[in-house]
Design an enzyme around this catalytic site. Sequence first.
Site: not given
Length: 255
Positions: A147, A160
């Site tokens: 990400s 996360y």
Amino acid sequence: MAKLDGKIALVTGASRGIGRAIAERLGRDGASVVVHYAHDETAAKDVVNTITAAGGAAFAVRAELGVDGDVDTLFAGVTEGLRAAGSPEALDILVNNAGIGLPAPIESVEPADFDKVFAVNVRAPFFITQRALPLLRDGGRIINISSGVTRIAFPEGIAYAMTKGALDTFTRTLAKPLGARGITVNTVAPGVVDTDVNAGWLRGNPDAEAAVSAQAALGRVGRSVDIADAVALLASDEGRWVTATWIDATGGAAL
């Protein structure tokens, strides 16, 4: 001849969103695709049907990740499916795409949620890869979906972001020992992508779409196919000389 004829690919989290786009793209390029899913059998079968209707080969395997026995369940299904298809019990491409989010700042993260997001996003790809290595043929490809939040500070999802940082380290560290076998290991890092995961706040919200688009150098929200195309390059022979690399697939967000 398609670019990936004769190749066998395992894509985790392939029933929707980015994973689905990756599975369908690899199928169009000629790979036989193992479509992993956790819960939505109907969606996974639809991905399989889409690939096979276009002349490709695919089958679905269910395995909930982040729980005891997850890797055993996954690879039992992979082996069974390959045998049923008359394919070699081998892999050429592994795409570690499956993951879950945890939209919470540090003050709100509970230990159980922290453990869960690490179990799915870090432990699962680590041990899936470990199990896949004896099956992965020389010259194979491992592609981890990370990400943009490992480059762009994201305090609203700190745990996360930490999981994706671990995955980035996994890529670089694993690439060195596997180089002798001609196996490349790379990371593709999406930014905001228009998927079901983001639908609640993004779709039908012109202000949110405009804000995300304004942050990207390329001036729009990402699409699943944008990520799939980057993965397809790395999976192909054209990606043979690229390894240990983190590819920014955010459209130039927050430059």
